[in-house]
Design an enzyme around this catalytic site. Sequence first.
Site, PDB file in Angstrom:
ATOM      1  N   CYS A  56      -1.577   9.429   2.645  1.00 30.44           N
ATOM      2  CA  CYS A  56      -1.364   9.002   1.259  1.00 30.44           C
ATOM      3  C   CYS A  56      -2.571   9.307   0.391  1.00 30.44           C
ATOM      4  O   CYS A  56      -2.457   9.359  -0.836  1.00 30.44           O
ATOM      5  CB  CYS A  56      -1.006   7.521   1.202  1.00 30.44           C
ATOM      6  SG  CYS A  56      -2.148   6.450   2.068  1.00 30.44           S
ATOM      7  N   GLU A  77       0.884  -1.170   0.000  1.00 25.58           N
ATOM      8  CA  GLU A  77       0.000   0.000   0.000  1.00 25.58           C
ATOM      9  C   GLU A  77       0.912   1.207   0.000  1.00 25.58           C
ATOM     10  O   GLU A  77       1.629   1.458   0.965  1.00 25.58           O
ATOM     11  CB  GLU A  77      -0.931  -0.012   1.212  1.00 25.58           C
ATOM     12  CG  GLU A  77      -2.095   0.963   1.088  1.00 25.58           C
ATOM     13  CD  GLU A  77      -1.709   2.414   1.351  1.00 25.58           C
ATOM     14  OE1 GLU A  77      -1.820   3.241   0.412  1.00 25.58           O
ATOM     15  OE2 GLU A  77      -1.279   2.723   2.463  1.00 25.58           O
TER      16      GLU A  77
END
EC number: 1.2.1.71
Length: 489
Positions: free
Chosen positions: A280, A246
């Site tokens: 993010c 991720e």
Amino acid sequence: MTHPAQFINGQWSQGQGTEFSSVNPANNNVIFQANSATAEQVDAAVSAAREAFYAWADKTFAERLEIVKAFAAQLKENSEELAITIAQETGKPLWETRTEAGAMVGKIAISEKAFLERTGDVENAMPLGRAMIRHKPHGVVAVFGPYNFPGHLPNGHIVPALLAGNTVIFKPSELTPKVAELTLKLWEKAGLPAGVINLVQGEVATGKALAAHKGIDGLFFTGSSRTGHILHEQFAGQPGKILALEMGGNNPLIITDVEDTKAVVHDIIQSAFISSGQRCTCARKLFLPTGSKGDVILERLITATKAIKVGNYDDADQPFMGSMISSAAAAGMVKAQNELVELGAQVLVELEHTVNTGFVTPGIIECTNISDFPDEEHFGPLLKVFRFDDFDQAIDKANDTSFGLSAGLLSDSAADYEHFLRRIRAGIVNWNRPITGASSAAPFGGIGASGNHRASAYYAADYCAYPVASVELEKVAMPATLSPGLKID
């Protein structure tokens, strides 16, 4: 002398490698010092996890769940200490870190539900016997954690991995070792058997030793795209190991026809500047229509951005933004701003850095006229503005990136959203909500350079265990009819 910061086979020990430290990024005061784990200590951690694996995997799900729930109780009991520790090492305000501590508890129940619904046993009848689908743990898995959510994000890998029956070696960010140490002490208090979780602290050499170790069966990573790509290259040619990544994003937020400009400005700020832009999923690019409607939104956004309170994590009057993770990270955002100006961008709200601290003010920069825009994730509170005349043009420009994590549309038009949803390349797509908003019960992750798999408490179950298909009969028996050409007396 530094203190014992490695947790291997149920014992705290001092690292034998180089010394490292973490600081409060608001003032650069050292708050943690330890020695890194060496390759030999990493090897000991992997061996301990391997030794503990069968006993842990052989426990019933209920037995494993009981210990995980005891960890949840420890999280609740120590939530304020955990929130303060996260705030000290990351610079985030306490209102944010208290939410993170609470989210760690929430992932326990979600992970339990996920295991039962996504990786439980399934039985189907056959003319002779039965067909079974079961799930088995991979074995020993490495979990690499990031600094921006040093409790919450590793927890989303570790909890489902343990529930599935894996054993874990946890390598946290070297910038947030104190949070990791506290988390492991709570697991210890919860009664986790020795070797089931092992903590190896340190800098790059420690991480490389773990990632390259032949004894791990998988690696679960949350962090930068650059590091994730290195890991992906390192794991090339090893299809037997599960790799869940991720990573980052270069995330677009597009505005079309909206009536409530005040709400739009709020959602833009929440998308771009929360956590000092260190999520993010934060919006990096804002697409505004040309003309008076876009002008009004931009004017209000500039005014509201200049009014954002930046301050210490423990200020009585809590700031919206705290410090970035380090002075170096903050300086990097100034550098990014200057580089964009050199390419032809115009600063609308200047991002300013308080030297020798992690503090920056949020910035907005007009980038419409940059012809060859760099596809880089600037991990901080610097929002790039692009004006557009045509909705499809805006979507095309939003898709002009190797990343594909999150994207959003603020619009009163359901038709615009349906079109946007069909065209945009992203794993998380929001409508009239900040694009930093995500649920632990939903898949969290992206496409392209943003990673593979879905690192959340629910969908993590998919990569924490593998399915085993079986056809079974309780006793060996002859079939009612033999295949042609067979005769068995």
